[in-house]
Design a protein around this motif. Sequence first.
Motif, PDB file in Angstrom:
ATOM      1  N   UNK A  16       0.838  -1.199   0.000  1.00  0.00           N
ATOM      2  CA  UNK A  16       0.000   0.000   0.000  1.00  0.00           C
ATOM      3  C   UNK A  16       0.872   1.249   0.000  1.00  0.00           C
ATOM      4  N   UNK A  17       0.310   2.370  -0.358  1.00  0.00           N
ATOM      5  CA  UNK A  17       1.086   3.601  -0.460  1.00  0.00           C
ATOM      6  C   UNK A  17       1.630   4.044   0.893  1.00  0.00           C
ATOM      7  N   UNK A  18       0.913   3.692   1.980  1.00  0.00           N
ATOM      8  CA  UNK A  18       1.300   4.167   3.306  1.00  0.00           C
ATOM      9  C   UNK A  18       2.006   3.099   4.136  1.00  0.00           C
ATOM     10  N   UNK A  19       2.646   2.125   3.492  1.00  0.00           N
ATOM     11  CA  UNK A  19       3.259   1.011   4.231  1.00  0.00           C
ATOM     12  C   UNK A  19       4.358   1.481   5.179  1.00  0.00           C
ATOM     13  N   UNK A  20       5.151   2.418   4.766  1.00  0.00           N
ATOM     14  CA  UNK A  20       6.208   2.921   5.625  1.00  0.00           C
ATOM     15  C   UNK A  20       7.122   1.814   6.128  1.00  0.00           C
ATOM     16  N   UNK A  21       7.415   1.851   7.438  1.00  0.00           N
ATOM     17  CA  UNK A  21       8.310   0.874   8.049  1.00  0.00           C
ATOM     18  C   UNK A  21       7.555  -0.227   8.776  1.00  0.00           C
ATOM     19  N   UNK A  22       6.259  -0.354   8.543  1.00  0.00           N
ATOM     20  CA  UNK A  22       5.481  -1.381   9.236  1.00  0.00           C
ATOM     21  C   UNK A  22       5.959  -2.788   8.846  1.00  0.00           C
ATOM     22  N   UNK A  23       5.898  -3.683   9.811  1.00  0.00           N
ATOM     23  CA  UNK A  23       6.311  -5.065   9.581  1.00  0.00           C
ATOM     24  C   UNK A  23       5.418  -5.704   8.518  1.00  0.00           C
ATOM     25  N   UNK A  44      -6.364  -6.649  -0.494  1.00  0.00           N
ATOM     26  CA  UNK A  44      -7.339  -6.111   0.465  1.00  0.00           C
ATOM     27  C   UNK A  44      -6.706  -6.006   1.854  1.00  0.00           C
ATOM     28  N   UNK A  45      -5.979  -7.034   2.246  1.00  0.00           N
ATOM     29  CA  UNK A  45      -5.327  -7.051   3.554  1.00  0.00           C
ATOM     30  C   UNK A  45      -4.262  -5.964   3.642  1.00  0.00           C
ATOM     31  N   UNK A  46      -3.501  -5.792   2.563  1.00  0.00           N
ATOM     32  CA  UNK A  46      -2.468  -4.761   2.537  1.00  0.00           C
ATOM     33  C   UNK A  46      -3.067  -3.366   2.701  1.00  0.00           C
ATOM     34  N   UNK A  47      -4.144  -3.094   1.981  1.00  0.00           N
ATOM     35  CA  UNK A  47      -4.766  -1.775   2.052  1.00  0.00           C
ATOM     36  C   UNK A  47      -5.376  -1.520   3.424  1.00  0.00           C
ATOM     37  N   UNK A  48      -5.981  -2.551   4.027  1.00  0.00           N
ATOM     38  CA  UNK A  48      -6.654  -2.376   5.320  1.00  0.00           C
ATOM     39  C   UNK A  48      -5.680  -2.227   6.474  1.00  0.00           C
ATOM     40  N   UNK A  49      -4.520  -2.860   6.382  1.00  0.00           N
ATOM     41  CA  UNK A  49      -3.558  -2.833   7.481  1.00  0.00           C
ATOM     42  C   UNK A  49      -2.439  -1.833   7.277  1.00  0.00           C
ATOM     43  N   UNK A  50      -2.290  -1.333   6.044  1.00  0.00           N
ATOM     44  CA  UNK A  50      -1.190  -0.440   5.749  1.00  0.00           C
ATOM     45  C   UNK A  50       0.155  -1.144   5.779  1.00  0.00           C
ATOM     46  N   UNK A 247      -7.233  -6.746  15.057  1.00  0.00           N
ATOM     47  CA  UNK A 247      -6.296  -7.406  15.972  1.00  0.00           C
ATOM     48  C   UNK A 247      -4.940  -6.717  15.930  1.00  0.00           C
ATOM     49  N   UNK A 248      -4.447  -6.418  14.743  1.00  0.00           N
ATOM     50  CA  UNK A 248      -3.146  -5.768  14.605  1.00  0.00           C
ATOM     51  C   UNK A 248      -3.181  -4.339  15.149  1.00  0.00           C
ATOM     52  N   UNK A 249      -4.295  -3.660  14.949  1.00  0.00           N
ATOM     53  CA  UNK A 249      -4.440  -2.294  15.475  1.00  0.00           C
ATOM     54  C   UNK A 249      -4.393  -2.288  16.995  1.00  0.00           C
ATOM     55  N   UNK A 250      -5.059  -3.256  17.618  1.00  0.00           N
ATOM     56  CA  UNK A 250      -5.044  -3.340  19.093  1.00  0.00           C
ATOM     57  C   UNK A 250      -3.617  -3.588  19.589  1.00  0.00           C
ATOM     58  N   UNK A 251      -2.883  -4.456  18.912  1.00  0.00           N
ATOM     59  CA  UNK A 251      -1.510  -4.727  19.319  1.00  0.00           C
ATOM     60  C   UNK A 251      -0.637  -3.492  19.180  1.00  0.00           C
ATOM     61  N   UNK A 252      -0.852  -2.731  18.100  1.00  0.00           N
ATOM     62  CA  UNK A 252      -0.071  -1.514  17.895  1.00  0.00           C
ATOM     63  C   UNK A 252      -0.331  -0.488  18.993  1.00  0.00           C
TER      64      UNK A 252
END
Length: 254
Positions: A16-23, A44-50, A247-252
């Motif tokens: 995704x365009x906003x992936x940055x340094x995310x794992x 879809x997963x890439x766009x939703x999770x960044x 789930x990933x958002x809660x962990x972050x």
Amino acid sequence: MIGADDQQIFTRTFTPMDAGERTPILLFHDSLGCVALWRDFPNHLAQATGRTVIAYDRPGFGRSERRHDVLAPDFIAEEARTVVPALCEALEVSRFIACGHSVGGGMAVQTAARWPECIEVLITIAAQAFVEDRTLSGIREAKAAFAEPGALGRLERHHGVRARWVLDAWTETWLAPEFSCWTLDEALALVRAPTLAIHGSEDEFGSPRHPERIASGTGGQALLLPGTGHTPHRECPDLLVEKIAAFLTRLDAE
């Protein structure tokens, strides 16, 4: 196509365009799967999770190099021992989220157990944790269905000349007597990453005992999707992506 573990492995990356340094997220496909059969789920997963999502065809599957051997009873652990580190080296990935569907979920578990320093989060989708009667019954039914005239053509569309090997690698390995005692228990005890075990309530290849066992073995969370079978990424992709992203958002946030 990249060279890994002395084999040519097909990979596809969704960024995704906003992936940055995310794992990034590494996807492990099921017994008859390949990159193409994930359909729109990786993007879809890439766009939703960044996050960048990496999908690959396991050796012998899809567009990766052909295999002619018989899978060993420890083929699930073998994927974690040999293919995953070689793949990560070739892709220059040192840390990732392991996410696997069905037997790919077992491979994700084995990867998290063997390389804990590399795994940020473990996510399984419709994974088997042991050999259950329902699993074997579903495989026998599928084997009979693929014996019907023209049925193998469905696999040939994605695996080409590898289709027969792909089918036999699934049915003959799981139905073999020497595979009957297989479990993920030892690997689960070694997992240190936060874990989400997702399962469909109507999964034809495994009861809710599987996500319960994965969650209890890792201290993680089991999530049952109502009215869903063995392929949540095709049956309810929006819901599945929503649950993973949450789930990933809660962990972050922790």
